[in-house]
Design an enzyme around this catalytic site. Sequence first.
Site, PDB file in Angstrom:
ATOM      1  N   ASP A 105       0.870  -1.172   0.000  1.00 30.19           N
ATOM      2  CA  ASP A 105       0.000   0.000   0.000  1.00 30.19           C
ATOM      3  C   ASP A 105       0.912   1.229   0.000  1.00 30.19           C
ATOM      4  O   ASP A 105       1.786   1.350   0.857  1.00 30.19           O
ATOM      5  CB  ASP A 105      -0.835  -0.017   1.279  1.00 30.19           C
ATOM      6  CG  ASP A 105      -2.226   0.523   1.085  1.00 30.19           C
ATOM      7  OD1 ASP A 105      -2.341   1.601   0.480  1.00 30.19           O
ATOM      8  OD2 ASP A 105      -3.185  -0.108   1.553  1.00 30.19           O
ATOM      9  N   ASP A 207      -3.062   4.655  -2.507  1.00 29.22           N
ATOM     10  CA  ASP A 207      -4.151   5.177  -1.690  1.00 29.22           C
ATOM     11  C   ASP A 207      -4.594   6.560  -2.167  1.00 29.22           C
ATOM     12  O   ASP A 207      -3.758   7.395  -2.532  1.00 29.22           O
ATOM     13  CB  ASP A 207      -3.624   5.268  -0.249  1.00 29.22           C
ATOM     14  CG  ASP A 207      -4.675   5.657   0.747  1.00 29.22           C
ATOM     15  OD1 ASP A 207      -5.550   4.831   1.030  1.00 29.22           O
ATOM     16  OD2 ASP A 207      -4.624   6.794   1.250  1.00 29.22           O
ATOM     17  N   GLU A 270      -6.718   3.584  -5.902  1.00 29.68           N
ATOM     18  CA  GLU A 270      -7.961   3.629  -5.131  1.00 29.68           C
ATOM     19  C   GLU A 270      -8.806   4.802  -5.595  1.00 29.68           C
ATOM     20  O   GLU A 270      -8.379   5.960  -5.503  1.00 29.68           O
ATOM     21  CB  GLU A 270      -7.674   3.783  -3.633  1.00 29.68           C
ATOM     22  CG  GLU A 270      -8.948   3.647  -2.822  1.00 29.68           C
ATOM     23  CD  GLU A 270      -8.986   4.420  -1.515  1.00 29.68           C
ATOM     24  OE1 GLU A 270      -9.811   4.089  -0.665  1.00 29.68           O
ATOM     25  OE2 GLU A 270      -8.204   5.380  -1.357  1.00 29.68           O
ATOM     26  N   HIS A 331     -11.429  -2.646   3.202  1.00 26.59           N
ATOM     27  CA  HIS A 331     -11.400  -2.304   4.628  1.00 26.59           C
ATOM     28  C   HIS A 331     -12.142  -1.009   4.962  1.00 26.59           C
ATOM     29  O   HIS A 331     -12.232  -0.641   6.123  1.00 26.59           O
ATOM     30  CB  HIS A 331      -9.942  -2.207   5.089  1.00 26.59           C
ATOM     31  CG  HIS A 331      -9.189  -1.099   4.412  1.00 26.59           C
ATOM     32  ND1 HIS A 331      -8.744  -1.209   3.108  1.00 26.59           N
ATOM     33  CD2 HIS A 331      -8.847   0.133   4.818  1.00 26.59           C
ATOM     34  CE1 HIS A 331      -8.141  -0.087   2.765  1.00 26.59           C
ATOM     35  NE2 HIS A 331      -8.197   0.753   3.784  1.00 26.59           N
ATOM     36  N   ASP A 332     -12.629  -0.307   3.956  1.00 28.99           N
ATOM     37  CA  ASP A 332     -13.352   0.945   4.203  1.00 28.99           C
ATOM     38  C   ASP A 332     -14.864   0.802   4.072  1.00 28.99           C
ATOM     39  O   ASP A 332     -15.596   1.749   4.339  1.00 28.99           O
ATOM     40  CB  ASP A 332     -12.880   2.026   3.206  1.00 28.99           C
ATOM     41  CG  ASP A 332     -11.432   2.403   3.424  1.00 28.99           C
ATOM     42  OD1 ASP A 332     -10.997   2.455   4.592  1.00 28.99           O
ATOM     43  OD2 ASP A 332     -10.724   2.639   2.422  1.00 28.99           O
TER      44      ASP A 332
HETATM   45  C1  GLC Z   1      -7.969   5.413   1.914  1.00 27.87           C
HETATM   46  C2  GLC Z   1      -7.845   4.225   2.813  1.00 27.87           C
HETATM   47  C3  GLC Z   1      -8.542   4.527   4.109  1.00 27.87           C
HETATM   48  C4  GLC Z   1      -7.896   5.734   4.742  1.00 27.87           C
HETATM   49  C5  GLC Z   1      -7.882   6.907   3.770  1.00 27.87           C
HETATM   50  C6  GLC Z   1      -7.000   8.012   4.258  1.00 27.87           C
HETATM   51  O1  GLC Z   1      -9.278   5.666   1.557  1.00 27.87           O
HETATM   52  O2  GLC Z   1      -8.337   3.090   2.197  1.00 27.87           O
HETATM   53  O3  GLC Z   1      -8.532   3.439   4.976  1.00 27.87           O
HETATM   54  O4  GLC Z   1      -8.581   6.094   5.899  1.00 27.87           O
HETATM   55  O5  GLC Z   1      -7.381   6.526   2.518  1.00 27.87           O
HETATM   56  O6  GLC Z   1      -5.671   7.634   4.171  1.00 27.87           O
END
Ligand code: GLC
Length: 538
Positions: A105, A207, A270, A331-332
């Site tokens: 990541d 990310d 993402e 995970h979100d």
């Molecule tokens: C992305 C991650 C998430 C995190 C956010 C801020 O969306 O998947 O878990 O809180 O970025 O870094």
Amino acid sequence: MYMQATSKAYQWWQKSIIYEVYVRSFMDSNGDGIGDLQGVLSRLDYLHWLGIKAIWLTPVYPSPMKDFGYDVADYKGIHPQYGTMQDFDELLKAVHARDMKLIMDLVPNHTSDEHPWFKESRSSKDNPKRNWYIWHDAKPDGTPPNNWLSVFGGSTWEWDEPTQQYYLHSFLTAQPDLNFRNKEVQEAIFEVMRFWLDKGIDGFRVDSIAHLIKDKLLRDNPSNPDYNPGMPVSQQLVQLFSTNRPAVHDVIHAMREVMDEYENKVMIGELYLSVSGITSYYGRNNKGVQLPANFQLITDPWKAKELSVIIAKSEALVPQAAWPHWAIGNHDQPRVISRVGRSLAKVAALLLLTLRGTPTMYYGDEIGMHNVNIPVGEMKDPQGLLEPEKNFSRDPQRTPMQWSNEDQAGFTSGKPWLPVAGNYAAINVATAQQDDRSLLMLYKQLISLRQKEPSLSTGEYFPVFANGEMLAYIRQQEGANRFLIVLNITKVKGYYVQDNIQLSGTIELSTSKNREGKMIDKTIELEGGEGIIVRLHN
Ligand code: GLC
């Protein structure tokens, strides 16, 4: 019906199934209640047994853990909670020894406020790293430079008293955004990428990639006419100027050039955008990210007709030489079972693993883990804590992996950082492995079929039928078995009456085992939540 000859060579990331390991919750090796690298290592054989070819590890870097690792304090280290660099090297070697790939990541949009870069940047207005972050004067009345809202609620601007300026944070105040308009910042992140690529990792999941560039003029975001109070506060505004700016593609292109200094690496972005929104991230000449994440199966309602439209859009909009991506969990987001219902768990697996595009699985979905209710007092997730009256905590989908019916589901010998689901004695890997009809065994069977049959893995997609309940499509590749997939996405019985062209074939795999080996009829009738994969004869 046969259409096009294809003899393309496919990359590993087109043929693999990616599995997201939320490291903190996967396996704890030392009894501190927190998953770690040695824990992942000890469970690699399970992933290998399941047929997984690529693992994405959530951030394991040193971090104050305000956002559980997405607040990075050192891009080139390993957090002691997760182990050491030696553990990492050992894991990487073990992954490769099993002919699997490892994806890290990368969190370039922001650092932790404890990162040395930010400490320097905030130390004075004339510090050489001041411009590594996004600082701005207040408006004459002292208010923030614009109306932007952070994803986790509140203004995106935080006042820094000692230096009398605001800094920008798209997420927590403890996650200041780097300034990607500054070439030095770009170079610093490229160097981080090279550090991990030199170690031999196989790619990055990047990310918050759409956030990397913000409007140069910092124009106000317009208000969102579709906002309702049930939504996160940040959605009061349309994030028009704060994310997804055209210039972000230049940065991504430059990141891709770094990736291309190496061979066979992948970048996954993402993105929470529509299908047409994500497709721009393939970049000019497909020199952006190879896999812009498509979360439509997570964010959109599950109705067969709507799903057929989402898939059709992906098929229509993903450029010719590019490759789609699909996911039903991360995970979100609330777990798939908690979104669509346990009775649709198996058909969800069939959908994910028979579409054209790289499927990404979320740990635990394969055994049917559901969202676990965490009492407010025990909530850990900052997103939940910042808007406690709304139900936005991500803890429920991050609970410990359920390995067995032993104490704490075999995840830890200590007290887990989040509680284990109450149903672990029934829903766990060891129990599911003993049951031919379990969701886990269906996943394993599906993965193996997908990997054995080129049509299911890299073949073309042809829509066949969609109504209120049912969705049917064909996957085919020249010279290989062709497959018809029929899914009932509802909880009630559904029918697909073949009228024009009548297909005949044998059911190769089905969610309810008793259909396997049977021929299909002109009318295909499926119970709610049932799905079949048919090897076609014609
Ligand atoms: C992305 C991650 C998430 C995190 C956010 C801020 O969306 O998947 O878990 O809180 O970025 O870094």
